[in-house]
Design a protein around this motif. Structure first.
Motif, PDB file in Angstrom:
ATOM      1  N   VAL A  24      67.601  80.003  42.919  1.00 15.51           N
ATOM      2  CA  VAL A  24      67.942  78.639  42.537  1.00 15.51           C
ATOM      3  C   VAL A  24      68.310  77.872  43.811  1.00 15.51           C
ATOM      4  O   VAL A  24      69.167  78.314  44.581  1.00 15.51           O
ATOM      5  N   ASP A  25      67.664  76.739  44.033  1.00 12.91           N
ATOM      6  CA  ASP A  25      67.884  75.938  45.237  1.00 12.91           C
ATOM      7  C   ASP A  25      69.282  75.324  45.193  1.00 12.91           C
ATOM      8  O   ASP A  25      69.551  74.463  44.338  1.00 12.91           O
ATOM      9  N   PRO A  26      70.195  75.733  46.097  1.00 12.12           N
ATOM     10  CA  PRO A  26      71.565  75.202  46.039  1.00 12.12           C
ATOM     11  C   PRO A  26      71.647  73.708  46.285  1.00 12.12           C
ATOM     12  O   PRO A  26      72.503  73.025  45.719  1.00 12.12           O
ATOM     13  N   ALA A  31      72.841  68.436  43.951  1.00 15.21           N
ATOM     14  CA  ALA A  31      72.447  67.071  43.604  1.00 15.21           C
ATOM     15  C   ALA A  31      72.536  66.839  42.101  1.00 15.21           C
ATOM     16  O   ALA A  31      72.975  65.774  41.641  1.00 15.21           O
ATOM     17  N   SER A  32      72.149  67.844  41.319  1.00 17.94           N
ATOM     18  CA  SER A  32      72.221  67.730  39.863  1.00 17.94           C
ATOM     19  C   SER A  32      73.672  67.619  39.400  1.00 17.94           C
ATOM     20  O   SER A  32      73.999  66.806  38.523  1.00 17.94           O
ATOM     21  N   PHE A  68      68.786  69.415  32.321  1.00 20.96           N
ATOM     22  CA  PHE A  68      68.232  69.578  33.656  1.00 20.96           C
ATOM     23  C   PHE A  68      67.552  70.940  33.765  1.00 20.96           C
ATOM     24  O   PHE A  68      68.209  71.973  33.567  1.00 20.96           O
ATOM     25  N   PRO A  69      66.265  70.993  34.092  1.00 21.46           N
ATOM     26  CA  PRO A  69      65.557  72.276  34.189  1.00 21.46           C
ATOM     27  C   PRO A  69      66.210  73.270  35.145  1.00 21.46           C
ATOM     28  O   PRO A  69      66.147  74.478  34.915  1.00 21.46           O
ATOM     29  N   ILE A  70      66.872  72.771  36.203  1.00 17.00           N
ATOM     30  CA  ILE A  70      67.477  73.703  37.150  1.00 17.00           C
ATOM     31  C   ILE A  70      68.591  74.512  36.493  1.00 17.00           C
ATOM     32  O   ILE A  70      68.819  75.673  36.834  1.00 17.00           O
ATOM     33  N   PHE A  71      69.274  73.928  35.498  1.00 16.36           N
ATOM     34  CA  PHE A  71      70.306  74.685  34.798  1.00 16.36           C
ATOM     35  C   PHE A  71      69.684  75.713  33.852  1.00 16.36           C
ATOM     36  O   PHE A  71      70.254  76.787  33.642  1.00 16.36           O
TER      37      PHE A  71
END
Length: 206
Positions: A24-26, A31-32, A68-71
């Protein structure tokens, strides 16, 4: 022959998020978190009304993986870590699973603290660390037997880690910590000028 055992262990899991699943890109996660905090008026109002330092989405948003897809990516990785920890704890889960119950953002400014607490109704709790400025707070864990020690003397400063009354962990960005939800913990005052950002979560059985 004298035999001294260590009984009733309290386990603490620490690993890099990238050890299990897709990294996962920190910077994207940071930013999210900041975008959500800025847009979450209900969360800001709750923090102000409850004199909560900084920002948390705990009382306002319960669908971050959907927003948010990153979550959603983060939860997939956390699921893998929690499964490893559950096996280490020798949980007999029967035909049920340990599954995500809640996940929230914490943004702790300079001077902010999270007082000591536990996470009722959960099995495994944890945090992954998004932004950890130099000089920011470690997380502090408390011996769960402390209230029952009564007249026991304190521990010496050079006591082994498993015998200390309090244990501090200074995580790095990208670390994930897991512990059983009954373990009391706190975040002492953030002495750094920059914000300390983390994402915490609870897993339940059933």
């Amino acid at each position: 022959m004298t035999d001294i055992l260590s009984l009733f262990a309290t386990r603490l899991y620490r690993a890099k998020l990238s050890e299990h699943g897709k990294p996962v890109d920190p910077s994207e996660l940071e930013a999210s978190c900041l975008t959500i905090a800025e847009d979450d008026a209900a969360g800001q109002d709750w923090c102000e009304a409850n004199e909560f330092p900084g920002y948390t989405s705990y009382a306002s948003l319960d669908d971050l993986p959907w927003r948010f897809p990153i979550f959603a990516d983060l939860v997939k990785v956390l699921d893998a870590h929690v499964a490893v920890f559950a096996r280490d704890l020798s949980f007999d889960l029967g035909d049920k699973k340990v599954m995500l119950d809640s996940l929230w953002i914490n943004i702790l400014p300079e001077g902010g603290i999270h007082t000591a607490h536990i996470h009722p109704h959960s099995v495994i709790s944890g945090t992954t660390y998004v932004t950890m400025p130099a000089g920011t707070s470690a997380i502090k864990f408390e011996d769960p037997r402390l209230a029952m020690m009564m007249a026991s003397p304190g521990r010496s400063t050079d006591a082994r880690d498993e015998l200390k009354s309090f244990f501090y962990v200074a995580p790095d960005v990208g670390d994930v910590l897991l512990w059983e939800s009954w373990l009391r913990h706190e975040v002492p005052m953030n002495m750094a000028e920059d914000e300390r950002i983390s994402v915490s979560f609870n897993y339940r059985w059933g």
